[in-house]
Design an enzyme around this catalytic site. Sequence first.
Site, PDB file in Angstrom:
ATOM      1  N   ASP A   5     -10.755   2.159  -3.267  1.00 47.60           N
ATOM      2  CA  ASP A   5     -11.292   1.963  -1.916  1.00 47.60           C
ATOM      3  C   ASP A   5     -12.809   2.043  -1.909  1.00 47.60           C
ATOM      4  O   ASP A   5     -13.436   1.781  -0.884  1.00 47.60           O
ATOM      5  CB  ASP A   5     -10.725   3.018  -0.960  1.00 47.60           C
ATOM      6  CG  ASP A   5      -9.422   2.548  -0.335  1.00 47.60           C
ATOM      7  OD1 ASP A   5      -9.073   1.365  -0.499  1.00 47.60           O
ATOM      8  OD2 ASP A   5      -8.747   3.365   0.315  1.00 47.60           O
TER       9      ASP A   5
ATOM     10  N   ASP B 265       0.838  -1.210   0.000  1.00 46.32           N
ATOM     11  CA  ASP B 265       0.000   0.000   0.000  1.00 46.32           C
ATOM     12  C   ASP B 265       0.872   1.259   0.000  1.00 46.32           C
ATOM     13  O   ASP B 265       2.079   1.219   0.315  1.00 46.32           O
ATOM     14  CB  ASP B 265      -0.887  -0.039   1.261  1.00 46.32           C
ATOM     15  CG  ASP B 265      -2.199   0.697   1.090  1.00 46.32           C
ATOM     16  OD1 ASP B 265      -2.327   1.476   0.129  1.00 46.32           O
ATOM     17  OD2 ASP B 265      -3.088   0.506   1.939  1.00 46.32           O
TER      18      ASP B 265
HETATM   19  C1  DGJ Z   1      -5.856   1.827   1.900  1.00 45.20           C
HETATM   20  C2  DGJ Z   1      -6.248   0.611   1.119  1.00 45.20           C
HETATM   21  O1  DGJ Z   1      -6.745   0.960  -0.117  1.00 45.20           O
HETATM   22  C3  DGJ Z   1      -7.255  -0.193   1.935  1.00 45.20           C
HETATM   23  O2  DGJ Z   1      -7.681  -1.296   1.188  1.00 45.20           O
HETATM   24  C4  DGJ Z   1      -6.594  -0.619   3.216  1.00 45.20           C
HETATM   25  O3  DGJ Z   1      -5.539  -1.499   2.946  1.00 45.20           O
HETATM   26  C5  DGJ Z   1      -6.114   0.589   3.975  1.00 45.20           C
HETATM   27  N1  DGJ Z   1      -5.282   1.430   3.167  1.00 45.20           N
HETATM   28  C6  DGJ Z   1      -5.356   0.188   5.211  1.00 45.20           C
HETATM   29  O4  DGJ Z   1      -4.784   1.234   5.840  1.00 45.20           O
END
Ligand code: DGJ
Length: 736
Positions: A543, A473
Site C-alpha cells: 500500500d 483483497d
Molecule cells: C487495501 C488495498 O491494499 C488497497 O489497494 C485498497 O484496495 C484498499 N484495501 C481498499 O479498501
Amino acid sequence: MISAENNIFHLRNDFFSYVFEISKGKHLLHRYWGRPIKEFHDSAPLQGIDRGFSGQLNDFENERTYSLDVLPQEYPVRGHTDFRIPAYTVELENGTNITELNYSAHKIFDGKPTLKGLPASFGGGQTLEIELKDACANFTVYLYYTIFEDLPILTRSVKFVNTGSKKFKIQNAASAAVDFSDNDFEIISLYGGHAAERTIQRQKISRGIFEVSSTRGASSHQQSPFIALARPDATEFSGEVYAASLIYSGSFAAKVEAEQFGTTRLVIGLNPEVFSWTLAQGEEFQTPEVVLNFSATGLNGMSQAYHKFYREHLIRGKFKDQVRPILVNNWEATYFDFNEEKIIALADCAKDLGLELVVLDDGWFGKRNDDNSSLGDWFVNTAKLPRGLKGLADEIHSRGLKFGVWVEPEMVNVDSELYRAHPDWILHVPDYKPSFSRHQLILDLSRADVREYVLDAMRKVFSSAPIDYVKWDMNRHMTESFSAKLPPERQLETQHRYMLGLYEIMEALVTEFPDILFESCSGGGGRFDAGILYYMPQTWTSDDTDAVCRLSIQAGTGLAFPIISQGAHVSVTPNHQVGRVTPLQMRTFVAMAGTFGYELDITKMSDAEKAEVKDYVALYKEIRPTIQLGKFTRLLTGGNEYAWQFEDDSKVIAMYFKILSKPAEPIRILKLAGLDANKSYKLTKYLPPKKLSVDGGPQKISFDAKTFNGDELMYCGIAVPKIETDFAAYMWIFEK
Ligand code: DGJ
C-alpha cells in the site's frame, strides 16, 4: 536424476547435489547439499565421537559414539536423543508425544504428485518417496523430494498417514528440515509491516535459535515465508546461498538453530504455535510444500532460480506467460468517493493515455461509503452505479478498455445484511467479544456453509458483468481462531482448515473464470507468497506507493518472487503515505519494474504530465515483455542507490536510481551483468532524469546510437551522468 544405491540417496542435476543415507537400517542421515558432484563415495564420513555424559546421549547401549544429537538428519524426531528443533511432534492417545520414525521403504518415479487441497509446484523431473514408520504407534510418514532438470531447486513435502486403529494428534509437522555440518552462515530474511513489506535483513548467525514466523493466519507483512543461509562472502553475484520458500499463505515458522557442536539446523513449515491436527484411522495429513534452492552464484542466482521456477512451475492459467495489461485503479484517485460518471471520466482519460484496464476498487457494493460497513453484501450500490457493474463495464469496454473490480470475500462488517443474518459465521471464541480490525471480522472459511456462501456470492459478481480482472483483497489478520463447527480437540485446526477452505474457493473460481486475471492483495503485500501465486498470478506489492519506499520493498520482494507477480503503480505527489514529492520519471521507472499501472486521478494531471505519461505508456508497451518475462538482476541494492537489469532474447534494460543527491561523490559506473562478452548491444534509448532546475540537468554524455560489446558493458560499465537533484532515475535500453 535420483539414485538409490548402498543405502545412499543421491539427488542431482547440473546445479546441485543432495545426499542422505539410511544408517543402521533405520535412521535417515543428511550427508550433503551443495554444488553438484558426479558420484558420492563418502570422502568425509560422519565421525562418531564419545563426548561422554551430558554432552551427548546414545541411541545404542553399547555404542557411545552414535547419537542423534550430533548426527545430521532428514526429518528429526523429539524426545529421544536429539535435543535440537524437531521436524514433527505427534501426541498419542496415551498422552506421550514421543514417537520414533524409522526408514521402511522408498520409491523413485517420474514426475511429481499433486498435493491434495494445497497449492504446489508441478512438472518435476523425478520424485523420491521415502516411507518412514512408527511401528509402535502405527503411523506412516512419507517424505517427498522432487528435482527439476534445469533448475537448482528441490521441493519437499511430507504426508502423515494413520495406519493404525487409534487416533493421534499431529502437534507439529514441518515441510522440511536440513542439517548443515557447520555454522559459517549469515541469515537473510524479509521483515516489514503494513506499507513497509519485505525489507531485506542480513545478520550473522549466532548460537541459539533464530525464527521468522507468523501466527496471523496470513503469511503476513511482518515476516515472509522465506529464509536463506548465505556464506559470509556471498554477494549478489557470487558465493553459496541455501534458501527455503514455503508454498503457503497462512501462519508459518522457519527456524534456524546453531547448536553446541557448531552445526546448523533449518526447519520450515506450518507454525506449531497455532496448529494441531487429529488424524483418525485411515486419514492422511499433507504438509505444504517447501522450495529449497541452492545457489553457487550468490543472491542473484538464488532469485533468478526462484523467479524461473515460480513462473514455469507454479503460476498457472492463461496469464502465466502473458504480459499484463497496464491499469488504472481508482483507489488513491477517489477512495470511496466515486460514481459512474467519475469512473467513466477516468476511463476516457485512460484511453487517451494508452492504458488498457480500468479497475474499480473498494466501495461499489452494499452501502459502503467508508470502511465501516457492507463487507459481505456483494450486491451493487445503485446510488453510485445506477446501471450496475454491467452498465459500467459495458461503457469501459465500448472504449476498447478492459474492466476490473475489487472484492474482499473473506470478510464481513457487523453493519451488513450478511452479519445480521449469520452472526455465528465469524471466527470467534464463544463468550468472548471478537477483536476488530478496520471494523471488520473474518468469515470462518473452515465451515462448508460459509464457503458455499462466499463461492456463490463471488460467482454472481463475476458473472454479473463482463469482468476481465479481479483484485482479491484481505484486510486483517486472524484473531480468536476458533470455529463454532469444530469439536474442542480440533480447535487448533481452525487456521489451517481456513487456508484449505480459501484455497478450495480460489481453485473453484479460477477454474470457472479462466479469462479473469486475478490479482491478490492483503492491505498491500500482506499475503505475498508462493501459495497465493498458484491461484492468482500477481499480487499488489504494498500500500506504500512512494517511489523511494518502493525501491526497497520491490528489491526485497524480488529476492524470492518474480517481477511479473509484483503489482506496482504510479501515484500522485505529495505521496499519500509519506508526503514525499518525487519526479514523475522516478515514480514511473520504479513502477515499470513490475506489473505497471497508475493509481491517481489521471484526469487531474496537467497537459504536460499527460504528454509525458503517454510517452511512458508507449515505452512500457515496448519493454514490458523484457521486464515481465525476462531475467532480472539486481546490480545495486540499498543505501542511496538501486540499479536493476532486465534481459531477454532481444533487449537489455538497465535502470539506475539515486535517492539523494550529495556533493563530492564519485562518478557512478554501472556494470551490467550476465551479458554475452562476444555479442554486441546497441543502445537505442537513453532516458536520464529530466532537468528539474535551471542548472540541475544531468552532465551531458553522448550515448547516441552507440554499439558496445557485452564485455565492455560488464567490465568497463556505463558512466551514470551526474546530476544535482534528488530522486534521479535513469534508463538505458540496448537491443541485442
Ligand atoms: C487495501 C488495498 O491494499 C488497497 O489497494 C485498497 O484496495 C484498499 N484495501 C481498499 O479498501
